[in-house]
Design a protein around this motif. Structure first.
Motif, PDB file in Angstrom:
ATOM      1  N   SER A 187       1.090  -1.140   0.188  1.00  0.00           N
ATOM      2  CA  SER A 187      -0.105   0.006  -0.079  1.00  0.00           C
ATOM      3  C   SER A 187       0.264   1.154   0.017  1.00  0.00           C
ATOM      4  N   LYS A 204      -7.858   8.659  -2.277  1.00  0.00           N
ATOM      5  CA  LYS A 204      -8.633   9.548  -2.108  1.00  0.00           C
ATOM      6  C   LYS A 204      -8.119   9.775  -0.971  1.00  0.00           C
ATOM      7  N   ASP A 205      -7.089   8.806   0.118  1.00  0.00           N
ATOM      8  CA  ASP A 205      -6.424   9.685   1.271  1.00  0.00           C
ATOM      9  C   ASP A 205      -5.112  10.064   0.442  1.00  0.00           C
ATOM     10  N   GLN A 235      -8.994   3.063  -5.223  1.00  0.00           N
ATOM     11  CA  GLN A 235      -9.359   4.383  -5.102  1.00  0.00           C
ATOM     12  C   GLN A 235      -9.431   5.229  -3.498  1.00  0.00           C
ATOM     13  N   ASP A 236      -9.730   3.993  -2.131  1.00  0.00           N
ATOM     14  CA  ASP A 236      -9.669   4.509  -1.084  1.00  0.00           C
ATOM     15  C   ASP A 236      -8.131   4.787  -0.913  1.00  0.00           C
TER      16      ASP A 236
END
Length: 125
Positions: A57, A98-99, A94-95
């Motif tokens: 990530s 967005k972060d 997308q999470d």
């Protein structure tokens, strides 16, 4: 410290098999990439298999940050507009996107996996 030595050996072997190169070559390719978003896209399928892995990530987050700096953040008035994204990397991660956008105070508009669907909607209505 993405792709650091703390990557779990089992995951490292899977990544090397997927990439078709050893970790040293993979590190060089990642860090020397002039377009980290394109580099990331090549591995998005692999990364999506391990959504909770902090190292993977982090690679996604760093690449998205670099992409935003090289594109959107170059413009003085970026805070006045929503930014929309197209493609599977933006859609499936997308999470994280967005972060990352929130760090730069970017307003996120649409995130579309396949642009053809939106084009059809636009031209039909």
């Amino acid at each position: 410290k993405a792709l650091s030595n703390d990557i779990d050996n089992e995951l490292l072997k899977k990544l090397e098999d997927f990439a078709g190169m050893n970790i040293q070559k993979l590190k060089i390719a990642f860090y020397e990439s002039k377009q980290p978003n394109i580099f990331l896209a090549r591995f998005s399928t692999f990364f999506s298999l391990y959504p909770k892995n902090k190292i993977l990530s982090n690679i996604i987050r760093l690449s998205m940050g670099d992409f935003l700096k090289k594109t959107v953040l170059r413009y003085n008035n970026f805070k006045f507009y929503k930014v929309s994204f197209v493609g599977s990397v933006a859609f499936y991660f997308q999470d994280i996107l967005k972060d990352t956008c929130s760090i730069y105070e970017l307003k996120v508009g649409k995130i579309i996996e396949k642009p053809i669907e939106e084009l059809v909607k636009y031209h039909v209505h």
